[in-house]
Write an enzyme that holds these catalytic residues in place. Structure first.
Site, PDB file in Angstrom:
ATOM      1  N   ARG A  59      -2.649  11.465   7.860  1.00  0.00           N
ATOM      2  CA  ARG A  59      -3.047  10.058   7.798  1.00  0.00           C
ATOM      3  C   ARG A  59      -3.494   9.554   9.173  1.00  0.00           C
ATOM      4  NH1 ARG A  59       0.400   4.902   7.066  1.00  0.00           N
ATOM      5  NH2 ARG A  59      -1.102   3.416   6.216  1.00  0.00           N
ATOM      6  N   HIS A  63      -7.150   7.866   9.931  1.00  0.00           N
ATOM      7  CA  HIS A  63      -7.264   6.525  10.499  1.00  0.00           C
ATOM      8  C   HIS A  63      -7.940   6.547  11.867  1.00  0.00           C
ATOM      9  CE1 HIS A  63      -4.534   3.919   7.816  1.00  0.00           C
ATOM     10  NE2 HIS A  63      -4.843   5.012   7.151  1.00  0.00           N
ATOM     11  N   GLU A  85      -5.458  -0.214  18.180  1.00  0.00           N
ATOM     12  CA  GLU A  85      -5.549   0.123  16.759  1.00  0.00           C
ATOM     13  C   GLU A  85      -4.179   0.336  16.113  1.00  0.00           C
ATOM     14  OE1 GLU A  85      -8.174   3.479  16.017  1.00  0.00           O
ATOM     15  OE2 GLU A  85      -9.584   2.701  17.501  1.00  0.00           O
ATOM     16  N   ASN A  91      -2.301  -0.100  10.217  1.00  0.00           N
ATOM     17  CA  ASN A  91      -1.740   1.046  10.947  1.00  0.00           C
ATOM     18  C   ASN A  91      -0.270   0.896  11.321  1.00  0.00           C
ATOM     19  OD1 ASN A  91      -4.133   2.413  10.836  1.00  0.00           O
ATOM     20  ND2 ASN A  91      -4.788   1.897  12.917  1.00  0.00           N
ATOM     21  N   HIS A 188      -4.189  11.989  -0.642  1.00  0.00           N
ATOM     22  CA  HIS A 188      -3.132  11.146  -1.211  1.00  0.00           C
ATOM     23  C   HIS A 188      -2.118  11.954  -2.015  1.00  0.00           C
ATOM     24  CE1 HIS A 188      -5.630   7.147  -0.979  1.00  0.00           C
ATOM     25  NE2 HIS A 188      -5.169   7.556   0.195  1.00  0.00           N
TER      26      HIS A 188
END
Length: 316
Positions: A59, A63, A85, A91, A188
């Site tokens: 992940r 991102h 970020e 996040n 996912h």
């Protein structure tokens, strides 16, 4: 070891070869030839203590790449008047940063000032998928680390509430195709989601339905128990699929059953082309693994950094 995928880099990522700082499979062959094994050991050690690490690192890589390309900007700390970020709303649930920091220390001890944090994250993401039982692939290297990280830019990340056209537009802006969208959504299969990312599907969905009608009734009922109205249980949520620490094709089977958490997951059934891909990946783990590996190489080859950071948490 996972499913081995043979790839000729530029035939797959031809549109990125010139813009990705000429990434190369042998970029560190003369300057840090054992970089892969150094990082793999750190990721393996961390995963042996916490089996949620692979999902977290995969992940993190997603991102990072979706904001300014794969430049390690998601690793930078906020400072002074700048909110980075990692402190942007989408996040805040990212974790396992310590694994990248430990890998950076190990790499610096062997090859000081050579390997970028962005490359370490790309390699760690690959290793995570392999450790979770998924495919492996050769990671092109040579990314540079970025010097800019802004929390406001995390609003550009794909939302769990996106419909198919919004998803396609988001991926297209990164040079990624609809095929890449469906394949990369398979990430996912790993991990956990907090109630806030899917509660709108199970409470007051619209004026006609309390629950999203595309969601299987028994699945929706189980989620309502976990995430009641006005839920204030800290960190309440659900795993992305029942085998949430194993990289497999269960995710696609769940989409077909109406048992995924996000609207963006179920949206893959709303267009004939993406629906056919979901069915293909649900019936063939090999087809999914091949597509996922190819799309990961393509996504991770988007880069716009300028330096090799000494510390992944701060610019030089």
């Amino acid at each position: 070891m996972g499913f081995i995928v043979a790839l000729i880099l530029c035939s797959i990522v031809s549109s990125f070869c010139s813009s990705a700082n000429s990434l190369s499979l042998n970029y560190y062959s003369k300057t840090c030839s054992n970089v892969d094994s150094i990082i793999s050991k750190v990721v393996k050690d961390a995963t042996s203590k916490d089996n949620t690490v692979p999902a977290a690192l995969l992940r993190l890589h997603f991102h990072d790449c979706f904001i300014r390309g794969c430049d390690g900007s998601v690793l930078l700390e906020s400072n002074g008047g700048n909110k980075a970020e990692k402190d942007g709303a989408p996040n805040l649930s990212l974790h396992a940063f310590f694994v990248i920091e430990n890998a950076k220390k190990a790499v610096e001890a062997a090859c000081p000032g050579i390997v970028s944090c962005a490359d370490i994250l790309a390699l760690a993401a690959r290793d995570s998928v392999v450790l979770a039982g998924g495919p492996t692939w050769e990671v092109p290297k040579g990314r540079k680390d970025g010097r800019t990280s802004k929390a406001t830019e995390t609003a550009k990340l794909p939302s769990p509430a996106f419909n198919i056209s919004q998803l396609q537009q988001s991926f297209s802006l990164r040079g990624l195709s609809t095929d890449d969208l469906v394949a990369l959504s398979g990430g996912h299969t790993l991990g956990f989601s907090h109630c806030s990312s899917f509660e709108k599907r199970i409470h007051n969905f619209n004026s006609t339905h309390d629950v999203d009608p595309t969601m299987h009734p028994s699945f929706a009922a189980s989620l309502k128990n976990i995430c009641p109205v006005n839920n204030n249980v800290k960190n309440a949520g659900a795993t992305m699929d029942p085998s949430s620490t194993t990289f497999d094709n269960t995710y696609y089977k769940l989409i077909l059953q109406g048992k995924t958490l996000f609207s963006s997951d179920q949206a893959l059934l709303t267009a004939p082309y993406t629906k056919n891909l979901v069915s293909k990946f649900a019936s063939s783990k090999t087809a999914f693994y091949t597509a996922f590996a190819n799309s990961m190489i393509k996504m991770s080859s988007i880069n716009g950094g300028q330096e090799v950071r000494k510390d992944c948490r701060a610019v030089n």
